[in-house]
Motif scaffolding. Structure first.
Motif, PDB file in Angstrom:
ATOM      1  N   THR A 115       0.828  -1.201   0.000  1.00 29.14           N
ATOM      2  CA  THR A 115       0.000   0.000   0.000  1.00 29.14           C
ATOM      3  C   THR A 115       0.862   1.250   0.000  1.00 29.14           C
ATOM      4  N   TYR A 116       1.989   1.192   0.703  1.00 28.43           N
ATOM      5  CA  TYR A 116       2.865   2.366   0.800  1.00 28.43           C
ATOM      6  C   TYR A 116       3.541   2.697  -0.529  1.00 28.43           C
ATOM      7  N   ILE A 117       3.997   1.670  -1.262  1.00 25.35           N
ATOM      8  CA  ILE A 117       4.742   1.947  -2.498  1.00 25.35           C
ATOM      9  C   ILE A 117       3.828   2.140  -3.710  1.00 25.35           C
ATOM     10  N   LEU A 118       2.570   1.718  -3.612  1.00 24.15           N
ATOM     11  CA  LEU A 118       1.672   1.783  -4.768  1.00 24.15           C
ATOM     12  C   LEU A 118       1.493   3.196  -5.326  1.00 24.15           C
ATOM     13  N   PRO A 119       1.300   4.230  -4.481  1.00 28.21           N
ATOM     14  CA  PRO A 119       1.183   5.578  -5.049  1.00 28.21           C
ATOM     15  C   PRO A 119       2.392   6.006  -5.862  1.00 28.21           C
ATOM     16  N   ASP A 120       3.591   5.614  -5.425  1.00 25.88           N
ATOM     17  CA  ASP A 120       4.796   5.944  -6.193  1.00 25.88           C
ATOM     18  C   ASP A 120       4.797   5.244  -7.544  1.00 25.88           C
ATOM     19  N   ILE A 121       4.333   3.995  -7.556  1.00 22.01           N
ATOM     20  CA  ILE A 121       4.257   3.260  -8.821  1.00 22.01           C
ATOM     21  C   ILE A 121       3.317   3.969  -9.784  1.00 22.01           C
TER      22      ILE A 121
ATOM     23  N   ALA B 152      -7.833  12.883  -1.500  1.00 23.41           N
ATOM     24  CA  ALA B 152      -8.636  11.984  -0.669  1.00 23.41           C
ATOM     25  C   ALA B 152      -9.183  10.832  -1.512  1.00 23.41           C
ATOM     26  N   PHE B 153      -9.678  11.151  -2.707  1.00 25.74           N
ATOM     27  CA  PHE B 153     -10.181  10.116  -3.618  1.00 25.74           C
ATOM     28  C   PHE B 153      -9.066   9.154  -4.004  1.00 25.74           C
ATOM     29  N   PHE B 154      -7.892   9.696  -4.292  1.00 26.44           N
ATOM     30  CA  PHE B 154      -6.747   8.874  -4.706  1.00 26.44           C
ATOM     31  C   PHE B 154      -6.342   7.914  -3.586  1.00 26.44           C
ATOM     32  N   ALA B 155      -6.327   8.410  -2.351  1.00 28.63           N
ATOM     33  CA  ALA B 155      -5.942   7.565  -1.219  1.00 28.63           C
ATOM     34  C   ALA B 155      -6.906   6.394  -1.057  1.00 28.63           C
ATOM     35  N   VAL B 156      -8.194   6.679  -1.160  1.00 34.45           N
ATOM     36  CA  VAL B 156      -9.199   5.617  -1.046  1.00 34.45           C
ATOM     37  C   VAL B 156      -9.066   4.625  -2.196  1.00 34.45           C
ATOM     38  N   ALA B 157      -8.827   5.158  -3.404  1.00 39.15           N
ATOM     39  CA  ALA B 157      -8.690   4.289  -4.583  1.00 39.15           C
ATOM     40  C   ALA B 157      -7.530   3.323  -4.422  1.00 39.15           C
ATOM     41  N   MET B 158      -6.444   3.762  -3.779  1.00 36.95           N
ATOM     42  CA  MET B 158      -5.282   2.903  -3.586  1.00 36.95           C
ATOM     43  C   MET B 158      -5.625   1.673  -2.745  1.00 36.95           C
ATOM     44  N   LEU B 159      -6.524   1.845  -1.779  1.00 31.29           N
ATOM     45  CA  LEU B 159      -6.926   0.708  -0.958  1.00 31.29           C
ATOM     46  C   LEU B 159      -7.680  -0.331  -1.779  1.00 31.29           C
ATOM     47  N   PHE B 160      -8.510   0.128  -2.712  1.00 33.90           N
ATOM     48  CA  PHE B 160      -9.229  -0.802  -3.579  1.00 33.90           C
ATOM     49  C   PHE B 160      -8.268  -1.500  -4.541  1.00 33.90           C
ATOM     50  N   VAL B 161      -7.266  -0.763  -5.028  1.00 32.16           N
ATOM     51  CA  VAL B 161      -6.284  -1.364  -5.933  1.00 32.16           C
ATOM     52  C   VAL B 161      -5.492  -2.446  -5.209  1.00 32.16           C
ATOM     53  N   VAL B 162      -5.107  -2.173  -3.962  1.00 32.81           N
ATOM     54  CA  VAL B 162      -4.371  -3.165  -3.176  1.00 32.81           C
ATOM     55  C   VAL B 162      -5.200  -4.432  -3.010  1.00 32.81           C
ATOM     56  N   LYS B 163      -6.484  -4.269  -2.750  1.00 34.29           N
ATOM     57  CA  LYS B 163      -7.365  -5.423  -2.612  1.00 34.29           C
ATOM     58  C   LYS B 163      -7.395  -6.235  -3.897  1.00 34.29           C
ATOM     59  N   GLY B 164      -7.431  -5.548  -5.045  1.00 34.30           N
ATOM     60  CA  GLY B 164      -7.406  -6.242  -6.330  1.00 34.30           C
ATOM     61  C   GLY B 164      -6.093  -6.954  -6.575  1.00 34.30           C
ATOM     62  N   LEU B 165      -4.981  -6.323  -6.206  1.00 29.57           N
ATOM     63  CA  LEU B 165      -3.669  -6.939  -6.385  1.00 29.57           C
ATOM     64  C   LEU B 165      -3.536  -8.185  -5.507  1.00 29.57           C
ATOM     65  N   ASN B 166      -4.107  -8.145  -4.319  1.00 26.76           N
ATOM     66  CA  ASN B 166      -4.098  -9.328  -3.445  1.00 26.76           C
ATOM     67  C   ASN B 166      -4.780 -10.513  -4.126  1.00 26.76           C
ATOM     68  N   LYS B 167      -5.889 -10.248  -4.805  1.00 26.06           N
ATOM     69  CA  LYS B 167      -6.599 -11.309  -5.493  1.00 26.06           C
ATOM     70  C   LYS B 167      -5.782 -11.877  -6.653  1.00 26.06           C
ATOM     71  N   LEU B 168      -4.863 -11.056  -7.184  1.00 26.18           N
ATOM     72  CA  LEU B 168      -3.981 -11.517  -8.258  1.00 26.18           C
ATOM     73  C   LEU B 168      -2.732 -12.213  -7.717  1.00 26.18           C
ATOM     74  N   GLY B 169      -2.647 -12.342  -6.396  1.00 32.86           N
ATOM     75  CA  GLY B 169      -1.519 -13.054  -5.795  1.00 32.86           C
ATOM     76  C   GLY B 169      -0.328 -12.165  -5.474  1.00 32.86           C
ATOM     77  N   ILE B 170      -0.532 -10.836  -5.436  1.00 32.81           N
ATOM     78  CA  ILE B 170       0.567  -9.924  -5.107  1.00 32.81           C
ATOM     79  C   ILE B 170       0.385  -9.415  -3.683  1.00 32.81           C
ATOM     80  N   ARG B 171       1.214  -9.900  -2.784  1.00 33.65           N
ATOM     81  CA  ARG B 171       1.229  -9.485  -1.391  1.00 33.65           C
ATOM     82  C   ARG B 171       2.691  -9.419  -0.947  1.00 33.65           C
ATOM     83  N   LEU B 172       3.086  -8.276  -0.411  1.00 30.34           N
ATOM     84  CA  LEU B 172       4.486  -8.104  -0.036  1.00 30.34           C
ATOM     85  C   LEU B 172       4.682  -8.295   1.461  1.00 30.34           C
TER      86      LEU B 172
END
Length: 394
Positions: free
Chosen positions: A339-345, A372-392
């Protein structure tokens, strides 16, 4: 095990971590917005004040401190020997230091001297991070090791070719970055926790020692002598004090051997909070509140805020069981690094693609709303990445 801690994941700690990371993404994004109120900006180093923005980093240090006893006891329960545990702590510390240094240097890539676009260099770095620290679920272990090996080789290569500034600067710890600072505090906190065998009194003593170390480093007879090298660790000592405060709070709430419940728990936590506040108040005349200089007053006031916020969350979630709302924060709480590095990506991806936001989203209230919208969106993206098998996991 060192302490007999409550088993299982602690929902209130995960919620606190998730909320902190969400706010961290927001404040990092809003830092680039012009025309925002002063209370949404970091206080300057020469000011004697702090804003809520200045509490976000210490909140993360505090949460790491809360998690250390659980992490160490979990590994011991799984059968780790003393030296295997130290190897894990050292590897985790090294990972945080490496990530911090790379992230700091990514901001100053000299494209011509490095041989590639700075945004591309940064994206390749993050791709390697995912390869090295991803939690693989392949049945064949060799596939996981291949992924980690490719990522590690990529990091080494990117470090070798890196040139920054005017083209002559190599990859170096100009400063350790947020993750690097967390890494140093984590290392010292783990040592202290083991040294005192999880004794809350001993850890509270070391909070005072860390603050005393910082104060000692401010003295002229240290700064102007052969002992001046001690000052290189004064900031790390201050950050460690915050982490140790989080560790003490975990022991109060979750160490079953202490057996603190009801009025006893309330009295112990309230007493701890009052001690921190009084210490911060007494230290302030000599050491003004400053996040930039990591002063003792800033550390202790920040820790006190964290004690109060977590205690409220504990009462709401673990006592009253009002916890359905925490599901929203669960992805960030259980995947803090990703979640921390995703905004930089996202930032470097847009930079490489030549995508720029409309100017209106970089100013005032529209800019804050977008962040604020971007921060919330990042949480949803992380959830999607988890479903794709990406967890650090470090």
């Amino acid at each position: 095990m060192i302490n007999k801690l409550r088993p299982g994941r602690i929902l209130s700690i995960d919620a606190f971590r998730g909320i902190t990371i969400l706010v961290m993404i927001f404040v990092n994004s809003v830092a680039g917005v012009s025309g925002i109120p002063s209370w949404m900006q970091h206080a300057h180093g020469n000011e004697d004040r702090m804003t809520f923005v200045d509490v976000v980093f210490p909140a993360f240090l505090f949460i790491v401190g809360m998690s250390v006893p659980f992490a160490i006891n979990s590994r011991l329960a799984k059968g780790d020997s003393f030296w295997k545990l130290q190897q894990h702590i050292a590897w985790r510390t090294l990972g945080l230091l490496v990530l911090g240094v790379f992230m700091v240097n990514a901001e100053e890539v000299n494209a011509a001297a490095t041989g590639m676009n700075g945004a591309l260099w940064a994206l390749l770095f993050y791709a390697c991070v995912i390869l090295v620290w991803n939690v693989y679920t392949f049945k064949q272990p060799w596939i996981s090791w291949c992924g980690k090996g490719i990522g590690l080789a990529g990091l080494i290569m990117l470090g070798i070719i890196y040139r920054g500034g005017d083209g002559s600067e190599r990859l170096s710890p100009q400063w350790w970055g947020i993750l690097g600072l967390i890494g140093w505090a984590y290392l010292y906190a783990c040592i202290i926790y083991q040294l005192f065998r999880g004794n809350a009194g001993g850890i509270m003593l070391m909070i005072a020692v860390c603050i005393g170390y910082y104060a000692l480093c401010q003295r002229s007879f240290i700064q102007n002598s052969g002992w001046s090298w001690l000052t290189t660790q004064q900031g790390n000592a201050a950050h460690t004090a915050i982490m140790l405060c989080g560790m003490v709070l975990t022991l109060f709430y979750f160490d079953e051997e202490l057996g603190l419940t009801g009025s006893k728990l309330f009295a112990r936590v309230t007493g701890f909070l009052i001690i921190i506040l009084i210490a911060a108040w007494r230290l302030r005349p000599a050491y003004k509140i400053s996040k930039i200089h990591a002063t003792p007053s800033w550390c202790l006031y920040s820790a006190a805020i964290c004690v109060a916020v977590f205690s409220f969350l504990y009462f709401l979630i673990d006592v009253k069981h009002i916890n359905k709302w925490t599901a929203f924060f669960r992805p960030a709480g259980s995947n803090p690094l990703l979640t921390y590095i995703l905004p930089d990506i996202v930032f470097y991806g847009m930079l490489l693609a030549g995508i720029a936001l409309p100017a209106v989203l970089g100013e005032g209230w529209p800019g804050m709303a977008w962040c604020a919208f971007f921060a919330v969106a990042m949480l949803f993206v992380v959830k999607g990445l988890n479903k794709l098998g990406i967890r650090l996991q470090l």
